[in-house]
Write a protein that holds these residues in place. Structure first.
Motif, PDB file in Angstrom:
ATOM      1  N   PHE A  95       4.397  18.093 118.446  1.00  0.00           N
ATOM      2  CA  PHE A  95       4.444  19.453 118.973  1.00  0.00           C
ATOM      3  C   PHE A  95       3.059  19.932 119.376  1.00  0.00           C
TER       4      PHE A  95
ATOM      5  N   GLU B  45      19.256  21.143 115.847  1.00  0.00           N
ATOM      6  CA  GLU B  45      19.273  22.015 117.015  1.00  0.00           C
ATOM      7  C   GLU B  45      20.451  22.965 116.892  1.00  0.00           C
TER       8      GLU B  45
ATOM      9  N   LYS C 257      16.209  15.711 115.075  1.00  0.00           N
ATOM     10  CA  LYS C 257      15.766  17.101 115.161  1.00  0.00           C
ATOM     11  C   LYS C 257      16.999  17.982 115.157  1.00  0.00           C
TER      12      LYS C 257
ATOM     13  N   PRO D 219       8.061  24.546 115.263  1.00  0.00           N
ATOM     14  CA  PRO D 219       9.179  23.657 115.618  1.00  0.00           C
ATOM     15  C   PRO D 219      10.371  23.796 114.663  1.00  0.00           C
TER      16      PRO D 219
ATOM     17  N   SER E  30      14.446  25.238 115.352  1.00  0.00           N
ATOM     18  CA  SER E  30      15.437  24.165 115.270  1.00  0.00           C
ATOM     19  C   SER E  30      16.366  24.312 114.076  1.00  0.00           C
TER      20      SER E  30
ATOM     21  N   LEU F 110       3.017  24.479 124.958  1.00  0.00           N
ATOM     22  CA  LEU F 110       4.223  25.296 125.014  1.00  0.00           C
ATOM     23  C   LEU F 110       3.895  26.711 125.463  1.00  0.00           C
TER      24      LEU F 110
ATOM     25  N   ASN G  43      14.286  23.834 130.978  1.00  0.00           N
ATOM     26  CA  ASN G  43      14.601  25.271 130.980  1.00  0.00           C
ATOM     27  C   ASN G  43      16.059  25.573 130.637  1.00  0.00           C
TER      28      ASN G  43
ATOM     29  N   LEU H 265      15.620  17.365 128.330  1.00  0.00           N
ATOM     30  CA  LEU H 265      14.185  17.324 128.037  1.00  0.00           C
ATOM     31  C   LEU H 265      13.663  18.749 127.841  1.00  0.00           C
ATOM     32  N   PRO H 266      12.570  18.903 127.088  1.00  0.00           N
ATOM     33  CA  PRO H 266      12.060  20.250 126.792  1.00  0.00           C
ATOM     34  C   PRO H 266      11.706  21.077 128.029  1.00  0.00           C
ATOM     35  N   ASP H 267      11.314  20.438 129.138  1.00  0.00           N
ATOM     36  CA  ASP H 267      10.888  21.189 130.316  1.00  0.00           C
ATOM     37  C   ASP H 267      12.035  21.492 131.291  1.00  0.00           C
TER      38      ASP H 267
END
Length: 197
Positions: free
Chosen positions: A14, A141, A139, A38, A42, A19, A170, A166-168
């Protein structure tokens, strides 16, 4: 969370500064102060403010002191928390003195957790490794799919949720998108999982 799960979160690498920059924020605020960020997003309970209104809503200014205000919220509860009692009680305890609060519950669902050492979760991990060539990082969620708790409780059946985003990308935000490579690999991973079970 178990020590193993904490190690898994650390393995994600992280990067708080990255971020904040991606979100256009100066600080990551909110949540319980004694948990790393994080984990806050989560596996810990959350209460999010999605909309708020009251008083004069038009353009320009007007000296209106409203006698009421409204807010829309969503929450992520964790295993064994009951939304019908918990949310109303928490909001009533937080209301300023002299204020009354009315809570209207709309969509609710009971939280649940399938342990990561469950055989079905382990088969899912094996499927990821077959397709992606490396072991997955575990992880927790949150998600709002109320029927899953029913599958778990009424049918006494484990629930396995397999993510490919993926984290990006949105998720639930403007410009949401999904990487086509993970779309293809996601199909292969699910097929592998079904073959394994």
């Amino acid at each position: 969370m178990t020590e193993f799960e904490n190690e898994q979160i650390k393995a994600l690498g992280f990067d708080e500064e990255k971020l904040k920059k991606s979100l256009g924020l100066r600080e990551l605020t909110g949540g319980e102060t004694n948990y790393p960020y994080p984990e806050k997003i989560s596996s810990r309970p959350t209460l999010e403010l999605n909309g708020i209104w009251g008083g004069f809503q038009g353009e320009g200014t007007k000296s209106v002191i409203p006698n009421e205000a409204h807010a829309k919220i969503t929450c992520r509860l964790v295993n064994n928390q009951k939304p019908e009692k918990l949310i109303k009680k928490h909001l009533e305890e937080q209301a300023p003195k002299g204020c009354t609060i009315k809570v209207t519950l709309q969509d609710t669902g009971n939280p649940f957790l399938t342990p990561i050492d469950h055989p079905m979760i382990q088969k899912a991990a094996e499927a990821y490794e077959q397709v992606y060539g490396k072991a997955p990082v575990y992880k927790r969620e949150g998600g709002s799919i109320p029927i899953l708790s029913d599958f778990n409780q009424v049918l006494n059946s484990p629930v396995v949720l397999m993510g490919f985003g993926l984290p990006d990308e949105n998720l639930h935000a403007p410009n949401e998108h999904f990487n086509l490579e993970n779309f293809d690999k996601g199909i292969l991973t699910i097929c592998s999982f079904l073959e394994l079970i």
